[in-house]
Scaffold this active site. Structure first.
Site, mmCIF file in Angstrom:
data_model
loop_
_atom_site.group_PDB
_atom_site.id
_atom_site.type_symbol
_atom_site.label_atom_id
_atom_site.label_comp_id
_atom_site.label_asym_id
_atom_site.label_seq_id
_atom_site.Cartn_x
_atom_site.Cartn_y
_atom_site.Cartn_z
ATOM 1 N N ASP A 80 -9.586 -28.592 16.550
ATOM 2 C CA ASP A 80 -9.966 -29.345 15.713
ATOM 3 C C ASP A 80 -10.917 -29.999 14.982
ATOM 4 O OD1 ASP A 80 -9.068 -31.570 13.325
ATOM 5 O OD2 ASP A 80 -8.300 -32.864 14.571
ATOM 6 N N HIS B 245 -11.458 -27.039 10.478
ATOM 7 C CA HIS B 245 -12.185 -28.264 8.812
ATOM 8 C C HIS B 245 -13.500 -27.641 8.371
ATOM 9 C CE1 HIS B 245 -8.652 -30.599 8.640
ATOM 10 N NE2 HIS B 245 -8.975 -30.510 10.220
ATOM 11 N N ASN C 106 -9.100 -38.636 14.420
ATOM 12 C CA ASN C 106 -7.205 -39.103 14.440
ATOM 13 C C ASN C 106 -6.454 -37.868 14.647
ATOM 14 O OD1 ASN C 106 -4.749 -40.072 13.277
ATOM 15 N ND2 ASN C 106 -5.754 -39.380 11.392
ATOM 16 N N ARG D 292 -14.474 -27.522 5.506
ATOM 17 C CA ARG D 292 -15.027 -27.793 4.169
ATOM 18 C C ARG D 292 -15.223 -27.536 2.674
ATOM 19 N NH1 ARG D 292 -12.832 -32.590 6.965
ATOM 20 N NH2 ARG D 292 -13.945 -33.524 8.377
ATOM 21 N N PHE E 252 -13.079 -40.418 9.937
ATOM 22 C CA PHE E 252 -12.213 -39.775 11.466
ATOM 23 C C PHE E 252 -13.405 -38.865 11.690
ATOM 24 C CE2 PHE E 252 -9.458 -42.959 10.210
ATOM 25 C CZ PHE E 252 -9.029 -43.234 11.339
ATOM 26 N N HIS F 73 -18.848 -34.402 9.696
ATOM 27 C CA HIS F 73 -19.446 -35.028 9.046
ATOM 28 C C HIS F 73 -20.862 -35.267 8.742
ATOM 29 C CE1 HIS F 73 -15.160 -36.369 8.410
ATOM 30 N NE2 HIS F 73 -15.335 -36.222 9.211
ATOM 31 N N ASP G 108 -2.819 -31.058 7.136
ATOM 32 C CA ASP G 108 -3.309 -30.996 8.341
ATOM 33 C C ASP G 108 -4.924 -32.695 7.585
ATOM 34 O OD1 ASP G 108 -4.290 -31.545 11.054
ATOM 35 O OD2 ASP G 108 -5.837 -31.315 10.224
ATOM 36 N N HIS H 291 -2.392 -31.282 17.752
ATOM 37 C CA HIS H 291 -3.385 -32.703 18.292
ATOM 38 C C HIS H 291 -2.265 -33.318 18.796
ATOM 39 C CE1 HIS H 291 -3.104 -34.284 14.325
ATOM 40 N NE2 HIS H 291 -4.800 -33.561 13.555
ATOM 41 N N HIS I 172 -7.277 -24.308 14.370
ATOM 42 C CA HIS I 172 -7.006 -25.854 13.882
ATOM 43 C C HIS I 172 -8.661 -26.054 13.436
ATOM 44 C CE1 HIS I 172 -5.530 -29.809 13.398
ATOM 45 N NE2 HIS I 172 -6.263 -29.392 12.652
#
Length: 417
Positions: free
Chosen positions: A299, A56, A272, A58, A317, A303, A146, A226, A54
Site C-alpha cells: 500500500d 500508489h 487508512n 500518484r 493518510f 505524500h 481503493d 490491507h 497494491h
C-alpha cells in the site's frame, strides 16, 4: 542480448545464471560463455523479483507526491519487478480511454512491469459501475475503488457479477463511512488519551461481512486489501472454509506497528486503515502464518513533506513502503527464525503471481522472464529516508536496523536497479 550473473546463492548453492533475450536460459554451478555483460553477485542471495499487488504511484494528477518513474525506481530499489497500480489518480482510471492512456504511460515511464487496475465505479463514487468488460479486454488486472469503500451494496454486487463474467478480481478497500466517525487513528484508549477522534474497527469488518456474502452469491474472485482487524481475519477464515473465492493481503506496517506505539500526535503513524490494537496485530500475524491471509502488499502511499507535517488531525493518510517491505519482512519473519525464506517468497512472489494470474512475471525458473533480485541478507543496515528513490519519505520505520538490502534488480534481464 546475453547477460551472465555469476556467483549467486540459490537454494544453498552457488550458481551462475545465463539470461538470453530477456529470459533465463541456464542455471548451473558454472557457466563459461561470452556475454554482453557480466554481473558478479559475490555469493549474495538471488530471489525472483518481488510482486506488489497494491501501490500508489500518484501519476497523473499528483506528480508532486510521486511519478511513475520515481515510483517504479523505488520499487526496483525495494527488489520489486512487478507492481499493480491503483486507479485513484486524477483523472480516475474509470473508463476505457483513460485506461489505455495509463497503459501507455506505465510502459513509457516505468522501469519495471506495472499492471493497471480500473475503478469499480465512476469517479470512485458508489453509484455507477464502470465499463468493466471493456477495461478487462484492454488488460485491466482487476477492479478497485481503493481509497474509498463502496458504500452501496447494489453497486458492489453489480460490479462483482461483471468482474466474474470477465474472470477478473474485485479488490476491496472495505470501509463503511457511517462508522468512521471522522477518525484519524484507531478508536480506543490511545485515541482518547491523545484527544484524537477514533475510527471504529467496525467500519472495516461490517463492510467486509457484507461483501463476503455478495462475493459468495456472485462467484467472483474477491480480494481484501490491507486487512487490519482481528474480526476481518476471522471473517476471511470463515469465508475460505465455506469455499468462497476469497484472498487477502496485509501490509507490513499493520504487522509491525499498532496503536499502543502511537505515544504522541505523530502524522507518520497515520494511515487508512489505521494501526489497530496489539490484539489485532497479533491476529494479522496469525492469519498470515496459517494461510488465511495470502500475501503481503505495501500500500505504498507517498505524500509530500508538508502533507505529513503537523497534526494527525490535518495530515494525509498513508505511508511509503515499497523500499522497506522486503527488509522488514525478512528481518522480523525469516532472520528471527519464524519462517524460512521460501515462505516469505510465497507471500511476496508466488501467491501474488498465482492469485492474480500474472503470466509474465518471472519466478526464477528456466524459460521464465529474467525478473530477479540480488539481496544481501547477511549485513544489517539502517533504513534512511535519504536512500529512498521515492519522492515520499513518509515512513514510520526510519532508523530501524534491518537485513535484506537490495544490491541489484533485473527486469526481463535488464538492470532496473
Amino acid at each position: 542480448m546475453k547477460t551472465l550473473i555469476k556467483n549467486a546463492r540459490k537454494d544453498d548453492r552457488i550458481v551462475d545464471i545465463l539470461v538470453e533475450n530477456g529470459k533465463i536460459a541456464q542455471i548451473k554451478p558454472e557457466i563459461s560463455i561470452k556475454t554482453d555483460q557480466v554481473y558478479n553477485a559475490h555469493h549474495n542471495q538471488v530471489i525472483p523479483g518481488l510482486v506488489d499487488v497494491h501501490v500508489h504511484f500518484r501519476d497523473p494528477g499528483y506528480q508532486y507526491k510521486e511519478t511513475i518513474l520515481t515510483g517504479s525506481k523505488a520499487a526496483a530499489h525495494g527488489g520489486f519487478t512487478t507492481v499493480l497500480a491503483m486507479p485513484n489518480v486524477k483523472p480516475v482510471v474509470d473508463n476505457p480511454e483513460q485506461f489505455e492512456y495509463m497503459l501507455r504511460k506505465n510502459h513509457k515511464d516505468g522501469v519495471i512491469k506495472i499492471k493497471q487496475y480500473g475503478a469499480i465505479s465512476n469517479d470512485l463514487t458508489s453509484h455507477h459501475v464502470t465499463n468493466i468488460p471493456k477495461m478487462a479486454k484492454l488488460g485491466a488486472v482487476g477492479f478497485t475503488n481503493d481509497g474509498q469503500g463502496v458504500q452501496s451494496a447494489g453497486t458492489m454486487y453489480r460490479a462483482m457479477k461483471l468482474a466474474k463474467s470477465v474472470n477478473k478480481p474485485i479488490v476491496a478497500h472495505v470501509e463503511d463511512n457511517s462508522l468512521d466517525n471522522g477518525g484519524v487513528m484507531n478508536a480506543g484508549i490511545n485515541a482518547k488519551r491523545l484527544g484524537l477522534p477514533g475510527m471504529s474497527p467496525l467500519s472495516e469488518s461490517s463492510q467486509l461481512a457484507r461483501d463476503l456474502v455478495l462475493a459468495r452469491a456472485s462467484g467472483c474472485h474477491y480480494h481484501v486489501a490491507h486487512v487490519s482487524t482481528k474480526e476481518s481475519v476471522e471473517l476471511v477464515r470463515i469465508a475460505k472454509s465455506h469455499g468462497a473465492n476469497v484472498t487477502a493481503e496485509v501490509s507490513p506496517h499493520h504487522l509491525f506497528l499498532d496503536d499502543s506505539m502511537i505515544t504522541r500526535d505523530n502524522p507518520m503513524m497515520k494511515m487508512n486503515p489505521p494501526l489497530r490494537s496489539p490484539e489485532d496485530r497479533l491476529a494479522l500475524i496469525g492469519g498470515l502464518l496459517d494461510g488465511t491471509i495470502d500475501m503481503v502488499a505495501t500500500d505504498h502511499a507517498p505524500h509530500s513533506r508538508s502533507e505529513k507535517n503537523g497534526s494527525m488531525l490535518t495530515a494525509a493518510f498513508g505511508v511509503v513502503g515499497i523500499e522497506t517491505s522486503f527488509s522488514l519482512m525478512y528481518t522480523h519473519f525469516v532472520k528471527s527464525g519464524l519462517v524460512n525464506l521460501n515462505t516469505l517468497l510465497h507471500w511476496m512472489v508466488y501467491n501474488p503471481i498465482n492469485k492474480f494470474h500474472l503470466n509474465n512475471a518471472g519466478q526464477l525458473q528456466i524459460g521464465d522472464p529474467a525478473d530477479l533480485t540480488i539481496m544481501d541478507l547477511d549485513h544489517p543496515y539502517r533504513i534512511s529516508a535519504k536512500d529512498f528513490l521515492s519522492k515520499g519519505k513518509n515512513s514510520p520505520f526510519i532508523g530501524e536496523k534491518v537485513y535484506g538490502k537490495t544490491l541489484a534488480t533485473f527486469v526481463n534481464g535488464k538492470r532496473a536497479y
